[in-house]
Each structure stands twice: as C-alpha cells, then as structure tokens.
Scaffold this motif. Structure first.
Motif, PDB file in Angstrom:
ATOM      1  N   GLU A 321      30.469  23.058   3.507  1.00  0.00           N
ATOM      2  CA  GLU A 321      29.872  22.035   4.352  1.00  0.00           C
ATOM      3  C   GLU A 321      28.379  22.333   4.529  1.00  0.00           C
ATOM      4  O   GLU A 321      27.971  23.477   4.652  1.00  0.00           O
ATOM      5  CB  GLU A 321      30.549  22.018   5.721  1.00  0.00           C
ATOM      6  N   GLY A 322      27.598  21.278   4.538  1.00  0.00           N
ATOM      7  CA  GLY A 322      26.154  21.426   4.685  1.00  0.00           C
ATOM      8  C   GLY A 322      25.403  21.306   3.382  1.00  0.00           C
ATOM      9  O   GLY A 322      24.178  21.126   3.381  1.00  0.00           O
ATOM     10  N   VAL A 323      26.126  21.410   2.252  1.00  0.00           N
ATOM     11  CA  VAL A 323      25.492  21.255   0.938  1.00  0.00           C
ATOM     12  C   VAL A 323      25.364  19.767   0.635  1.00  0.00           C
ATOM     13  O   VAL A 323      26.324  19.013   0.768  1.00  0.00           O
ATOM     14  CB  VAL A 323      26.314  21.967  -0.153  1.00  0.00           C
ATOM     15  N   PHE A 391      12.286  27.028   4.459  1.00  0.00           N
ATOM     16  CA  PHE A 391      13.286  26.171   5.093  1.00  0.00           C
ATOM     17  C   PHE A 391      12.945  25.929   6.564  1.00  0.00           C
ATOM     18  O   PHE A 391      12.976  24.795   7.050  1.00  0.00           O
ATOM     19  CB  PHE A 391      14.670  26.820   5.005  1.00  0.00           C
ATOM     20  N   ASP A 392      12.643  27.018   7.268  1.00  0.00           N
ATOM     21  CA  ASP A 392      12.378  26.912   8.708  1.00  0.00           C
ATOM     22  C   ASP A 392      11.138  26.071   8.985  1.00  0.00           C
ATOM     23  O   ASP A 392      11.144  25.209   9.864  1.00  0.00           O
ATOM     24  CB  ASP A 392      12.217  28.303   9.310  1.00  0.00           C
ATOM     25  N   ARG A 393      10.069  26.332   8.248  1.00  0.00           N
ATOM     26  CA  ARG A 393       8.817  25.632   8.513  1.00  0.00           C
ATOM     27  C   ARG A 393       8.872  24.156   8.155  1.00  0.00           C
ATOM     28  O   ARG A 393       8.176  23.333   8.756  1.00  0.00           O
ATOM     29  CB  ARG A 393       7.667  26.321   7.765  1.00  0.00           C
ATOM     30  N   TYR A 394       9.712  23.804   7.171  1.00  0.00           N
ATOM     31  CA  TYR A 394       9.807  22.398   6.763  1.00  0.00           C
ATOM     32  C   TYR A 394      11.009  21.678   7.384  1.00  0.00           C
ATOM     33  O   TYR A 394      11.265  20.521   7.074  1.00  0.00           O
ATOM     34  CB  TYR A 394       9.865  22.298   5.242  1.00  0.00           C
ATOM     35  N   GLY A 395      11.735  22.368   8.270  1.00  0.00           N
ATOM     36  CA  GLY A 395      12.776  21.711   9.047  1.00  0.00           C
ATOM     37  C   GLY A 395      14.077  21.450   8.331  1.00  0.00           C
ATOM     38  O   GLY A 395      14.709  20.398   8.548  1.00  0.00           O
ATOM     39  N   PHE A 396      14.542  22.409   7.502  1.00  0.00           N
ATOM     40  CA  PHE A 396      15.816  22.255   6.800  1.00  0.00           C
ATOM     41  C   PHE A 396      16.773  23.368   7.202  1.00  0.00           C
ATOM     42  O   PHE A 396      16.347  24.472   7.571  1.00  0.00           O
ATOM     43  CB  PHE A 396      15.613  22.291   5.283  1.00  0.00           C
ATOM     44  N   ASP A 397      18.070  23.072   7.127  1.00  0.00           N
ATOM     45  CA  ASP A 397      19.091  24.074   7.422  1.00  0.00           C
ATOM     46  C   ASP A 397      19.336  24.944   6.195  1.00  0.00           C
ATOM     47  O   ASP A 397      19.614  24.427   5.109  1.00  0.00           O
ATOM     48  CB  ASP A 397      20.401  23.399   7.836  1.00  0.00           C
ATOM     49  N   TYR A 398      19.248  26.245   6.378  1.00  0.00           N
ATOM     50  CA  TYR A 398      19.508  27.222   5.319  1.00  0.00           C
ATOM     51  C   TYR A 398      20.996  27.544   5.376  1.00  0.00           C
ATOM     52  O   TYR A 398      21.449  28.285   6.250  1.00  0.00           O
ATOM     53  CB  TYR A 398      18.647  28.466   5.584  1.00  0.00           C
ATOM     54  N   VAL A 399      21.778  26.949   4.487  1.00  0.00           N
ATOM     55  CA  VAL A 399      23.241  27.064   4.553  1.00  0.00           C
ATOM     56  C   VAL A 399      23.668  28.436   4.032  1.00  0.00           C
ATOM     57  O   VAL A 399      23.531  28.740   2.843  1.00  0.00           O
ATOM     58  CB  VAL A 399      23.922  25.954   3.738  1.00  0.00           C
ATOM     59  N   THR A 400      24.213  29.252   4.909  1.00  0.00           N
ATOM     60  CA  THR A 400      24.680  30.583   4.521  1.00  0.00           C
ATOM     61  C   THR A 400      25.771  31.023   5.479  1.00  0.00           C
ATOM     62  O   THR A 400      25.923  30.476   6.572  1.00  0.00           O
ATOM     63  CB  THR A 400      23.521  31.608   4.527  1.00  0.00           C
ATOM     64  N   GLY A 401      26.558  32.014   5.079  1.00  0.00           N
ATOM     65  CA  GLY A 401      27.624  32.531   5.924  1.00  0.00           C
ATOM     66  C   GLY A 401      28.442  33.557   5.177  1.00  0.00           C
ATOM     67  O   GLY A 401      28.298  33.712   3.957  1.00  0.00           O
ATOM     68  N   PRO A 402      29.326  34.262   5.872  1.00  0.00           N
ATOM     69  CA  PRO A 402      30.194  35.244   5.206  1.00  0.00           C
ATOM     70  C   PRO A 402      31.081  34.569   4.171  1.00  0.00           C
ATOM     71  O   PRO A 402      31.419  33.388   4.290  1.00  0.00           O
ATOM     72  CB  PRO A 402      31.021  35.817   6.370  1.00  0.00           C
ATOM     73  N   PRO A 404      34.359  34.673   3.461  1.00  0.00           N
ATOM     74  CA  PRO A 404      35.582  33.974   3.889  1.00  0.00           C
ATOM     75  C   PRO A 404      35.294  32.615   4.523  1.00  0.00           C
ATOM     76  O   PRO A 404      36.046  31.660   4.307  1.00  0.00           O
ATOM     77  CB  PRO A 404      36.204  34.949   4.906  1.00  0.00           C
ATOM     78  N   VAL A 405      34.206  32.529   5.283  1.00  0.00           N
ATOM     79  CA  VAL A 405      33.855  31.268   5.935  1.00  0.00           C
ATOM     80  C   VAL A 405      33.448  30.226   4.898  1.00  0.00           C
ATOM     81  O   VAL A 405      33.897  29.074   4.926  1.00  0.00           O
ATOM     82  CB  VAL A 405      32.715  31.484   6.960  1.00  0.00           C
ATOM     83  N   GLN A 406      32.586  30.630   3.965  1.00  0.00           N
ATOM     84  CA  GLN A 406      32.115  29.698   2.945  1.00  0.00           C
ATOM     85  C   GLN A 406      33.247  29.255   2.017  1.00  0.00           C
ATOM     86  O   GLN A 406      33.337  28.088   1.632  1.00  0.00           O
ATOM     87  CB  GLN A 406      31.003  30.354   2.115  1.00  0.00           C
ATOM     88  N   LEU A 407      34.124  30.198   1.682  1.00  0.00           N
ATOM     89  CA  LEU A 407      35.246  29.865   0.800  1.00  0.00           C
ATOM     90  C   LEU A 407      36.230  28.923   1.496  1.00  0.00           C
ATOM     91  O   LEU A 407      36.720  27.955   0.894  1.00  0.00           O
ATOM     92  CB  LEU A 407      35.955  31.143   0.352  1.00  0.00           C
ATOM     93  N   GLY A 408      36.486  29.189   2.769  1.00  0.00           N
ATOM     94  CA  GLY A 408      37.362  28.308   3.525  1.00  0.00           C
ATOM     95  C   GLY A 408      36.787  26.904   3.641  1.00  0.00           C
ATOM     96  O   GLY A 408      37.517  25.910   3.544  1.00  0.00           O
ATOM     97  N   SER A 409      35.474  26.811   3.823  1.00  0.00           N
ATOM     98  CA  SER A 409      34.816  25.514   3.910  1.00  0.00           C
ATOM     99  C   SER A 409      34.921  24.748   2.596  1.00  0.00           C
ATOM    100  O   SER A 409      35.164  23.528   2.588  1.00  0.00           O
ATOM    101  CB  SER A 409      33.336  25.712   4.281  1.00  0.00           C
TER     102      SER A 409
END
Length: 459
Positions: A321-323, A391-402, A404-409
């Motif tokens: 999610e988020g991609v 990402f931060d300066r241009y106002g975008f979400d940097y999609v990242t996570g552990p 298991p979380v990313q695989l479950g998503s």
C-alpha cells in the motif's frame, strides 16, 4: 533535459573480441533507460513515450480510468524539473566517487558466495546423511544461492559494475545461477520493467501476468484463483521468471504457426533449465554416493528457500500500500523530472539491518534502485539518506517498513484484487451473502461453459 555523457567503450585489453564483449549493455543506467520509450515505430508514430525537453510547459500526468488526483499536484513544473536535477546530481556524485573500495566490495561478496557454495556442496557430498552436516551444508548452499541471485547476479546484469572493465564481472559476460538466461532477463527487466515502471498496460511486472494488483487492471474470472497461483509462483519462482521473460502472453489464442518467433527463446530457456537441473539434481547428488538422496533434498530445499525469499523481496518492493501506479497517457512527453517522480512513487523499501540489505541484493532500497539502477548496490544505503531528504522537502511519502509488514500489505492486494472492484469490501461487510452470491455466479459460469461446449459438439 540533462543527458548522460556517452560512456567509453574502449578497453586496454589487447584482444579485440574482448573489447566487443565488454561494450556496455544498452539501457544499463537510468539515463539511457528513457531512450527505450520511443523504441518502436508504433510508439513513435503515436507520440507515446517520446521524451521532450524540460522547457515543455505541460504537466504530463493523466489520471487512470478510476480517476484519482495527481500525486505531484502541489508542485509546479519548475519544481518537478528541479527535483530531477537534484536526483541527477546525487547520481553523478556517486558515479564520480566510485573506486577501489567499491570494486573490493563486489569481489569480496563474490568470493564469500563462491566459498559458501563450494563449502556447502562439499559438506553435503561427504556428510549429507549426518543431520548436523545436512543442516550446515543446506544453510551454506541456501545463502550462496540467495547472494548469487540477489546481490551479485541481479546487480551485475544491471551493469552496476561495468565501470570496473573486468570481463569476469560484467553485464555482457555474466551468466547467473538461475533458470532464466541472462540476455532474456535483461530485456524483460532492464529494458521493459525499468522503463515502464508501474505503467498499467506497459509494465508486465505489475502482477507478472498472473495477478491483478491494482483496481485499474481489468478483472477476469480466473483471477479468483490468483492467491493460489501466486503461492505456486513463489515456490517455483526461478522457473516462473524464465517463462515470464519469454512474454508468451502475446501468443495466447493464436495458431501454432504464430508461435514460431517464440521458439528460439523457448529453446534458450530449455537449455538453461537442463544445465541448472543437471548441476543441482544430478551431478551434486551423484558425487555424494550413498547419501545422494539427502544431498538431493538439501539442494531442493536451498532452491525452494531462495525462490520464496526472492519472490518476497520483489513483492515488498513493488506492491505494498502506498505505491502508485500510472496511466499510459502519463508517459506521453514525460520529462526527466517526471520520470524520477514515477520511479520514486512507484516503489517501496524494506527497513532492516545491513545483513538484511545484503541478502535482499540491496533491493530493500527499491526506491533508490529504481531511480539509479546502474549505481553500485553497496552505495544505496548512502544514497537513501539523500533521497529521503528529497521526498521530505518535496512533500512525498517515503514508503518503507519491516519486511513482514510490507509482505503482508502486498499479499493483501493479491487477495483484494482477485475479486472485482468493490467485492472485497462487500465480502468483509456481508461475508455469508457475498460467498453465496459468488457460489451462484461460479455455478452459472460453469453451466454456461458446459452449454457452449454442448452446442459446439452438436455442430
């Protein structure tokens, strides 16, 4: 638009044939990848994916069929192109700083991988019937296979180490421990996937042809089975990728004679598969003598684990999610800054330890890899700090996570989009009624199919 200076193709090697072999592969870096957009006459005639100058005043993002807002609507054209220039500067800084430490890194990883591979096979040959030796040998072989595919093979074939001018670590000469021939994989992955990243109808990696992972992808009845198909795909991943690289879907439903162009590719895959099977399942077990069954089981376990791991890493980098996904129309006249935006928003990272990053081939930095596919993988962690700042300066979400979380998503999407749009929410709200309606629909489909067959037989 900023362009990449032509990379030298000469070499000091006295052999003229070596010079030809070491010529860098086309589209091996992010700059040259864009040139593939206008490769076909069809696309050129239609104006699809033709690269324009950064002075073009039009923002080329177009909504998908389902609609949706422009994820970069808060930026001006000039800001987007400035973002592109900042990303170019990051890339150029790494290119200018490549050197002995980077070369030592990849040679060290290759040495460790080969040591684990040889050591694991040796342990299995002499002691596979001993449980401790079996676990040790299988573990070493598994790690060796993961390292070879992820941190070495994938990245060498991207041309990340071509600058070393070493014929033994070059994208034009490397053949990896995988069922897919290197040249076929480079075409489907480097030329196509990295060019049309997350463009619906262009990027075949959006589900690998067996999964619907976005609501703008058309739904077909067989897709209700896609969770099962994707589980099988994970178990047999190297063979699935080998077939996927052949793009056999273009021949589906056509007469047998229309398959003629696919024959060379099929033969190439067949030859590679025979070599891989002979090495892993014939030669190595045979050298183990009486313990050949244990060695065979160990090799199968190593390959299975490697398949599951590499499949999981790829799902985590592309489907959580988020991609974002994009319409074809968005790539018409796409500028350099917009290309970077698509790579940044169409990828996801995995957080974790340095060891985890190495074992993923540094594809845990999938965002950085898609922005800079030809940079040495050992530099992605360094680059990620700067990219996240962008990402931060241009106002975008940097999609990242552990992981298991990313695989479950990612797997949640596989289940969700196995059903028609809206059906997943209805299933959660009214499970009994939804299952009953689905069963009635399935029976109806079967009866229709039988009716068509009966009518056809009468003819």
């Amino acid at each position: 638009m900023t362009t990449t200076p032509a990379r030298p193709t000469h070499t000091t090697a006295p052999d003229g044939q070596l010079e030809q072999r070491l010529r860098p592969a086309a589209f091996s870096d992010a700059m040259q990848v864009n040139k593939a957009f206008a490769r076909t006459r069809r696309d050129t005639r239609r104006g699809v994916n033709r690269i324009t100058s950064t002075e073009n005043p039009e923002r080329h993002w177009k909504p998908k069929r389902s609609g949706g807002e422009d994820p970069a609507a808060h930026l001006t054209i000039e800001q987007i192109e400035e973002l592109g220039r900042e990303m170019d500067a990051i890339r150029q800084r790494i290119i200018d700083s490549r050197g002995a430490a980077d070369a030592a890194y990849i040679r060290r990883v290759i040495a460790v991988q080969r040591g684990l591979d040889m050591g694991g096979r040796l342990v299995l040959m002499v002691g596979s019937r001993n449980k401790a030796a079996w676990v040790l040998g299988t573990g070493a072989l598994t790690v060796a296979k993961i390292l070879e595919n992820m941190e070495i093979g994938h990245n060498v074939l991207h041309g990340q180490w071509d600058w070393m001018r070493d014929p033994s670590i070059h994208s034009s000469t490397w053949e990896w421990d995988h069922a897919s021939p290197a040249e076929a994989w480079k075409h489907s992955h480097n030329d196509l996937h990295h060019t049309y990243t997350n463009v619906i109808g262009r990027d075949n990696d959006l589900g690998f042809g067996i999964a619907r992972v976005d609501k703008d992808q058309p739904w077909r009845p067989w897709m209700v089975w896609q969770p099962v198909l994707n589980a099988v795909n994970a178990l047999t991943f190297e063979y699935s990728i080998a077939l996927y690289d052949l793009e056999l879907g273009r021949y589906q439903g056509k007469p047998l004679k229309a398959w003629k162009p696919a024959i060379p590719g099929l033969l190439g895959v067949a030859r590679k598969v025979v070599r891989q099977v002979a090495k892993d399942y014939v030669v190595t077990p045979a050298l183990s003598g009486p313990g050949w069954k244990s060695t065979l089981a160990a090799t199968w376990t190593a390959n299975l684990t490697r398949n599951l791991w590499s499949n999981g890493v790829i799902l985590c980098g592309h489907f959580p999610e988020g991609v974002q996904t994009f319409s074809r129309a968005s790539t018409v006249g796409e500028t350099r800054g917009e290309w970077y935006l698509r790579q940044m928003l169409g990828s996801a990272n995995i957080s974790g330890s340095p060891l985890m990053h190495i074992m993923t081939g540094n594809l845990s930095h999938q965002i950085e890899h898609h922005c800079f596919p030809d940079l040495p993988s050992n530099r992605y962690a360094e680059v990620a700090v700067e990219v996240r700042d962008v990402f931060d300066r241009y106002g975008f979400d940097y999609v990242t996570g552990p992981m298991p979380v990313q695989l479950g998503s990612a797997w949640k999407k596989i289940f969700k989009y196995a059903l028609p749009n809206g059906a997943w929410g209805e299933l959660r709200e009214r499970p009994v009624q939804s299952v009953a309606a689905g069963a009635r629909w399935s029976v109806g489909q079967v009866l229709k199919s039988l009716g068509r067959k009966k009518k056809h037989s009468r003819r």
